[in-house]
Design an enzyme around this catalytic site. Structure first.
Site, mmCIF file in Angstrom:
data_model
loop_
_atom_site.group_PDB
_atom_site.id
_atom_site.type_symbol
_atom_site.label_atom_id
_atom_site.label_comp_id
_atom_site.label_asym_id
_atom_site.label_seq_id
_atom_site.Cartn_x
_atom_site.Cartn_y
_atom_site.Cartn_z
ATOM 1 N N ASP A 68 1.038 -1.220 0.076
ATOM 2 C CA ASP A 68 -0.075 -0.126 -0.085
ATOM 3 C C ASP A 68 0.881 1.258 0.035
ATOM 4 O O ASP A 68 1.874 1.107 0.254
ATOM 5 C CB ASP A 68 -0.859 -0.007 1.216
ATOM 6 C CG ASP A 68 -0.211 -0.219 2.445
ATOM 7 O OD1 ASP A 68 0.764 -0.025 2.737
ATOM 8 O OD2 ASP A 68 -0.965 -0.738 3.654
ATOM 9 N N ASN A 134 -7.801 -1.370 13.675
ATOM 10 C CA ASN A 134 -9.229 -1.536 13.303
ATOM 11 C C ASN A 134 -9.277 -2.914 12.578
ATOM 12 O O ASN A 134 -10.599 -3.222 12.205
ATOM 13 C CB ASN A 134 -9.791 -0.690 12.787
ATOM 14 C CG ASN A 134 -8.959 -0.261 11.464
ATOM 15 O OD1 ASN A 134 -8.329 -1.126 10.881
ATOM 16 N ND2 ASN A 134 -9.673 0.977 10.766
ATOM 17 N N HIS A 136 -7.458 -3.729 9.885
ATOM 18 C CA HIS A 136 -7.413 -3.673 8.434
ATOM 19 C C HIS A 136 -6.123 -4.412 7.980
ATOM 20 O O HIS A 136 -5.233 -4.615 8.741
ATOM 21 C CB HIS A 136 -7.198 -1.909 7.898
ATOM 22 C CG HIS A 136 -5.970 -1.278 8.397
ATOM 23 N ND1 HIS A 136 -6.056 -0.178 9.124
ATOM 24 C CD2 HIS A 136 -4.505 -1.579 8.212
ATOM 25 C CE1 HIS A 136 -4.815 0.290 9.328
ATOM 26 N NE2 HIS A 136 -4.040 -0.454 8.742
ATOM 27 N N GLU A 141 -9.717 -1.509 4.689
ATOM 28 C CA GLU A 141 -10.204 -0.893 5.787
ATOM 29 C C GLU A 141 -11.584 -1.969 6.206
ATOM 30 O O GLU A 141 -11.858 -2.385 5.396
ATOM 31 C CB GLU A 141 -10.831 0.666 5.546
ATOM 32 C CG GLU A 141 -9.636 1.500 5.555
ATOM 33 C CD GLU A 141 -8.607 1.912 6.803
ATOM 34 O OE1 GLU A 141 -8.852 1.092 7.670
ATOM 35 O OE2 GLU A 141 -8.209 3.023 7.143
HETATM 36 C C1 GLP Z 1 -0.480 0.732 7.977
HETATM 37 C C2 GLP Z 1 -0.053 0.050 6.920
HETATM 38 C C3 GLP Z 1 -0.299 -1.472 7.146
HETATM 39 C C4 GLP Z 1 -0.002 -1.968 8.327
HETATM 40 C C5 GLP Z 1 -0.747 -1.312 9.480
HETATM 41 C C6 GLP Z 1 -0.258 -1.755 11.013
HETATM 42 O O1 GLP Z 1 -1.788 1.085 8.195
HETATM 43 N N1 GLP Z 1 -0.811 0.345 5.928
HETATM 44 O O2 GLP Z 1 -0.070 -2.245 5.896
HETATM 45 O O3 GLP Z 1 -0.158 -3.400 8.489
HETATM 46 O O4 GLP Z 1 -0.447 0.092 9.246
HETATM 47 O O5 GLP Z 1 0.809 -0.845 11.265
HETATM 48 P P1 GLP Z 1 1.474 -0.969 12.692
HETATM 49 O O6 GLP Z 1 2.435 -2.162 12.375
HETATM 50 O O7 GLP Z 1 2.275 0.323 12.700
HETATM 51 O O8 GLP Z 1 0.533 -1.259 13.767
#
Ligand code: GLP
Length: 238
Positions: A68, A134, A136, A141
């Site tokens: 992403d 959440n 995702h 999302e």
């Molecule tokens: C972002 C990324 C996701 C990732 C998520 C979790 O939204 N786009 O690919 O999995 O955050 O992030 P973290 O590892 O900082 O909790």
């Protein structure tokens, strides 16, 4: 530990990156010139740091794709492109991570082009993903369908709150591979660490399969491996 087709690897917090790397290495071993989807966020930093420490290089011919990117016409700092420059520089991993351009004038066309490039090499062999607070996965999302494709998506408040504090206002949209591209991967490696992930990880792995928690779709994947530290696993009873 395995739960149906889910293999769960539990790591002591200080071992998380090393164990994630060993697991990824094993998964990649099954493929020639693997096509790999890679996440950003806080969680995979330990994996990328373990790669740097061990001077890990991806197998020859590996194709690496981000899963992403933010839509960010003006600011590069904080984008996933900047993240990978920092944590997975081409010089160290011998392969460049491809991303959609955050500043593309037409993000819809850009994400289509990006996903066509993934499809052209046969889709992901191994999709490495994190889990958002959440539920995702990439930027899929809550409300994303299991067969959702690559697209531009409006980010939720909780996802926008994750960007660094100096990014104000945070980006409103992102470009993401869909659940369809992740579910079509031969192998999915889900990474989770820290106590803040325990509740959502439990919902994802043992709760109902629902678009309210897109990560729960991964229960239906035939080859899901979870590497999580003991803190993230504390709420999970498999
Ligand atoms: C972002 C990324 C996701 C990732 C998520 C979790 O939204 N786009 O690919 O999995 O955050 O992030 P973290 O590892 O900082 O909790």
């Amino acid at each position: 530990m395995t739960n149906g087709s889910i293999a769960v690897v539990s790591a002591a917090p200080e071992q998380f990156g090393t164990i994630a790397l060993a697991t990824l290495r094993d998964l990649l071993g099954g493929f020639d010139e693997p096509v790999v989807g890679l996440p950003t966020g806080r969680t995979p930093v330990a994996l990328y740091e373990a790669m740097a420490r061990r001077q890990y290089t991806f197998p020859p011919g590996a194709r690496l794709f981000a899963i992403d990117e933010y839509c960010s016409p003006t600011r590069r700092e904080g984008t996933n492109a900047a993240f990978f420059d920092r944590f997975l520089p081409r010089a160290s991993c011998h392969a460049a991570v491809a991303l959609p351009r955050a500043d593309a004038a037409d993000p819809h066309a850009e994400v289509r082009r990006f996903c066509a490039a993934i499809a052209d090499v046969g889709g992901f062999d191994v999709a490495v993903v994190g889990i958002g607070d959440n539920g995702h996965v990439a930027f899929n999302e809550p409300g994303s369908a299991i067969d959702s494709g690559c697209r531009v998506i409006e980010l939720t408040a909780s996802t926008r709150a994750q960007v660094d504090a100096t990014w104000t206002p945070p980006p409103e949209t992102g470009m993401t591979v869909g659940m369809a591209q992740i579910m079509a991967a031969d192998q999915v490696l889900l990474l989770a660490s820290g106590p803040a992930k325990s509740e959502i990880l439990s919902a994802a792995l043992t709760g109902p399969v629902t678009d309210h928690v897109p990560a729960s779709f991964l229960q239906l994947h035939p080859h899901l491996t979870v590497v999580a530290d003991a803190l993230a696993l504390s709420g999970v009873s498999l």
